[in-house]
Each structure stands twice: as structure tokens, then as C-alpha cells.
Scaffold this active site. Structure first.
Site, PDB file in Angstrom:
ATOM      1  N   ARG A  80      -6.395 -20.402  16.725  1.00 32.13           N
ATOM      2  CA  ARG A  80      -5.428 -19.321  16.544  1.00 32.13           C
ATOM      3  C   ARG A  80      -4.022 -19.801  16.904  1.00 32.13           C
ATOM      4  O   ARG A  80      -3.763 -20.220  18.047  1.00 32.13           O
ATOM      5  CB  ARG A  80      -5.805 -18.137  17.424  1.00 32.13           C
ATOM      6  CG  ARG A  80      -4.864 -16.931  17.303  1.00 32.13           C
ATOM      7  CD  ARG A  80      -5.292 -15.823  18.251  1.00 32.13           C
ATOM      8  NE  ARG A  80      -6.597 -15.301  17.897  1.00 32.13           N
ATOM      9  CZ  ARG A  80      -6.782 -14.275  17.075  1.00 32.13           C
ATOM     10  NH1 ARG A  80      -5.740 -13.668  16.541  1.00 32.13           N
ATOM     11  NH2 ARG A  80      -7.997 -13.864  16.790  1.00 32.13           N
TER      12      ARG A  80
ATOM     13  N   ASN B  89      10.299  11.768  -5.246  1.00 39.58           N
ATOM     14  CA  ASN B  89      11.468  10.979  -5.613  1.00 39.58           C
ATOM     15  C   ASN B  89      12.779  11.720  -5.394  1.00 39.58           C
ATOM     16  O   ASN B  89      13.845  11.100  -5.362  1.00 39.58           O
ATOM     17  CB  ASN B  89      11.360  10.523  -7.072  1.00 39.58           C
ATOM     18  CG  ASN B  89      10.294   9.470  -7.252  1.00 39.58           C
ATOM     19  OD1 ASN B  89      10.268   8.470  -6.552  1.00 39.58           O
ATOM     20  ND2 ASN B  89       9.371   9.707  -8.178  1.00 39.58           N
TER      21      ASN B  89
ATOM     22  N   ARG C 239      11.685   9.471 -20.438  1.00 39.61           N
ATOM     23  CA  ARG C 239      10.435   8.772 -20.745  1.00 39.61           C
ATOM     24  C   ARG C 239       9.416   9.728 -21.348  1.00 39.61           C
ATOM     25  O   ARG C 239       9.426  10.940 -21.081  1.00 39.61           O
ATOM     26  CB  ARG C 239       9.875   8.109 -19.491  1.00 39.61           C
ATOM     27  CG  ARG C 239       9.510   9.084 -18.405  1.00 39.61           C
ATOM     28  CD  ARG C 239       9.316   8.422 -17.056  1.00 39.61           C
ATOM     29  NE  ARG C 239       8.056   7.708 -16.942  1.00 39.61           N
ATOM     30  CZ  ARG C 239       7.630   7.137 -15.803  1.00 39.61           C
ATOM     31  NH1 ARG C 239       8.387   7.185 -14.718  1.00 39.61           N
ATOM     32  NH2 ARG C 239       6.487   6.509 -15.763  1.00 39.61           N
TER      33      ARG C 239
END
Length: 386
Positions: A157, A20, A72
Site C-alpha cells: 500500500r 437545470n 431540440r
């Protein structure tokens, strides 16, 4: 009612450690989603939820407004932890209004923009959906492990242009209300709407190959080109741009500099495209003069410090009969700040000073100084303006 963007970023990624905050197109990965949220006018707050002190320090270094860090619980930052667990932890701690809009944004979606978020919020509000998620339209044919087709008839298809395709979740963002997230313990609930994003945003950042592909897509589709005027003059700094900023000395005390041959070809390509070239540097050496002659630059200004670089650029503009908006410049350090802030198109190497990287609209290149940043700038950015 207010709108809160929530970006969970934990430090325990196994596939790419601390991904991150790993550099992505010259910035820590999480920078790009925070930037998108901050630039969305209808978002009132941007909350970064992390368990890692280094990530917290990096986020705070951006200096964005509207941004706060929520620490957190480490129990909600394990490999087995769900994103919902940290969302509910935050909502329990914050005590928000039930009808506040809550946008979960995944930090691993750097191709997300403020335009995408704004479009998603409009879908949520105007169509009165209970929740909204971002998707891309995939025109690929899907099968299950049993060999059964999922989204088309293989005996009839369809052509791609006639195929409606399938909406695929790209994981960029999810919109709901605080009350419904609490009630359903889930990011999505009730009558769910789709906010469509470009197909190239389907990239996942799980492996190194994904990273390289995503950087290519970012440069192709999202790198900003600030100048709206024709570029008629290209200027480069020397130390930290054309060199690696290292100071090398021979046994005789002679100063040496290491240049990149790819930059030399870039100067030739720029010159051949009809754009004048210049070097403006705070140094004053015979070595730089010889390099400038080798590059065949139109102008060389040495010994220009502080505001001297901008003054030199304006002097060239006067001689050429152009405006400062017609100038592109690459710089890396504090003495480049004034000129970078004034020109029509500015860029910096990935290892430039943080204050330089924070100049509004500046293009942060993926290469470091001395690694061929001028060549990258020409091929990825400048050529698109010519």
C-alpha cells in the site's frame, strides 16, 4: 475555424425535477456553465439545446452575449436518450465546418470556470489531440465487485503522497471537431488527451445531498471577491436585506418589520473586526432608528432614494478618510443599483431584483432577505478580506 460550446439541458430530470434551472448559489444551475463558456475568449458561440419552454425563457433572461437556444427534438430528450443523439441532431441542422472545434459542456458541472475551459482548449490545440476530456486526479483506491484491486497493490500500500493516483472523468467538458463527431458518432475519438481540473470538481449533481455539497464547494473556491482593497466600511440596506421585504401592520395600524438575530450577531462580529458599519435606507421610520441603535451601527442614513444612497456612502467615506473601494455593501432593489456598482465589494440576497443580480462582479448569496444574509456574507465572504 471557430469554437462552439454546446450545453444540452432537458426538462425531464427525475431525481431533481427541472434541476437545470433550480437555484444553485443564488442562480439557476445552468447559469454557471453558460457564464464560464461566455467568459472564455476563445469560444465564439454558446448553444443551449433544450426541449423545455421554461428553460428557454430562463436562459434568455440572462442576457448573455454569444448565446443562442437550439430547440431540440423531444425524442432526443427522453430518459433513454443519449447526449450524442442531441449533438448529432444539432450538427445535422447547423451544417458547420468539419474542422470547427466543438465543446460539449455538462450543465451539471457548475464548478467549471472559463480558466478550466481555456486550459482544455490549449491542450487540444497545442498537443494536436483528436479530442480532449476533463478529468480530476483521484488518489483513492479502487476495487471491482470480485474483490480485485484496480489501481494499486494492497500488499504494498503506497502512501498518499507517493501514490500517482488515477485520472477520473468528471463530466465537465469534452472537446472534439465537428467532422470527427460525425464520423465516430461520439463525443470522443482518436488520440484522446486529458485536461486536468481541481479535485473538488468531481461532484455529481444527482441527489439533494450532492447539491448541498456542491454549493459548499462553490462558496469555498469560486465565489468572487471583487475588492482588492482592504474593507473598512460595511453598509447594509434594510428592506429586502435585513428584513424579508414584507409589510406588517398591527390592528392599530403600526408598521412592523421582521429582523433576523443572526444578522445582529454579524454586525457585532464586523464591528469587532475593526470595520465601521452603516445602514442606508430609503425608509424613514423610528422603527429603523431603534434597530440601528440596537445594532450599534456607526452611521444611519434614512430617506435616501435614487442617487442618495451613493451620496450618503461617499459622505461617510469622506468622514472616515477612505475610498469607495474600501466599502462593502449589500442591497437588493433598483435604488441600490448605483451604490452596488460603485463599491469595492457588493452582494445581494438570492431573491434580489434580476437587474441587481446582473451587476458585474456582484456576489449572489444563497439566503433570501431576512434569512440572515449579512451573517452569510460575513462568514463566507467578508471575513476572507479582513
Amino acid at each position: 475555424m471557430k469554437t462552439i460550446a454546446f450545453i444540452p439541458v432537458r426538462g425531464g430530470s427525475k431525481s431533481i425535477p427541472l434541476k437545470n434551472i433550480k437555484q444553485f448559489c443564488g442562480r439557476p444551475l445552468v447559469y454557471w456553465t453558460i457564464k464560464a463558456a461566455v467568459e472564455t475568449n476563445t469560444i465564439n458561440e454558446v448553444v443551449i439545446a433544450t426541449d423545455h419552454e421554461q428553460i428557454e425563457a430562463v436562459v434568455n433572461s440572462f442576457g448573455f452575449n454569444k448565446v443562442s437556444v437550439f430547440k431540440r427534438n423531444s425524442n432526443n430528450a427522453q430518459d433513454s436518450s443519449s447526449t450524442e443523439s442531441v449533438i448529432l441532431e444539432y450538427l445535422e441542422a447547423r451544417k458547420l465546418e468539419e474542422n470547427d472545434a466543438f465543446i460539449l459542456i455538462q450543465a451539471t458541472s457548475p464548478l467549471l470556470t472559463a480558466k478550466d475551459l481555456g486550459a482544455g482548449i490549449r491542450v487540444f490545440e497545442e498537443h494536436k489531440y483528436d479530442s480532449v476530456l476533463s478529468c480530476v486526479l483521484s488518489k483513492r483506491f479502487f476495487w471491482n465487485i470480485k474483490g480485485d484491486p484496480i489501481n494499486y497493490d494492497p500488499y504494498n500500500r503506497p502512501r498518499r503522497q507517493d501514490f500517482e493516483g488515477t485520472y477520473m472523468e468528471n463530466g465537465a467538458f469534452y472537446i472534439n471537431t465537428v467532422g470527427q463527431i460525425k464520423d465516430y458518432q461520439n463525443r470522443l475519438s482518436g488520440n484522446i488527451g486529458i485536461s486536468l481540473m481541481p479535485e473538488y470538481t468531481d461532484v455529481e449533481l444527482d441527489e439533494e445531498d450532492d447539491w448541498q455539497r456542491a454549493e459548499i464547494l462553490m462558496k469555498k473556491y469560486l465565489f468572487p471577491v471583487r475588492s482588492q482593497k482592504e474593507i473598512k466600511l460595511f453598509i447594509s440596506d434594510i428592506d429586502g436585506v435585513l428584513t424579508d421585504a414584507g409589510m406588517y401592520y398591527s390592528e392599530n395600524g403600526d408598521e412592523l418589520k421582521k429582523f433576523n438575530t443572526h444578522d445582529g450577531m454579524a454586525f457585532q462580529l464586523i464591528r469587532e473586526s475593526g470595520v465601521k458599519t452603516a445602514i442606508i435606507t430609503s425608509e424613514n421610520t423610528e422603527l429603523v432608528k431603534r434597530r440601528a441603535n440596537k445594532l450599534k451601527v456607526d452611521y444611519l442614513y434614512q430617506g435616501k432614494r435614487d442617487g442618495g444612497k451613493l451620496s450618503a456612502a461617499l459622505e461617510i467615506c469622506k468622514k472616515e478618510g477612505i475610498e469607495i473601494d474600501n466599502v462593502a455593501y449589500i442591497g437588493d432593489d433598483i435604488n441600490c443599483l448605483e451604490l452596488l456598482s460603485a463599491v469595492g465589494l457588493s452582494a445581494c440576497p438570492s431573491n434580489a431584483l434580476e437587474k441587481i443580480k446582473n451587476i458585474p462582479g456582484i456576489i449572489q448569496l444563497s439566503k433570501k432577505g431576512g434569512e440572515g444574509v449579512v451573517r452569510e456574507f460575513y462568514e463566507e465572504i467578508l471575513v476572507k478580506t479582513l
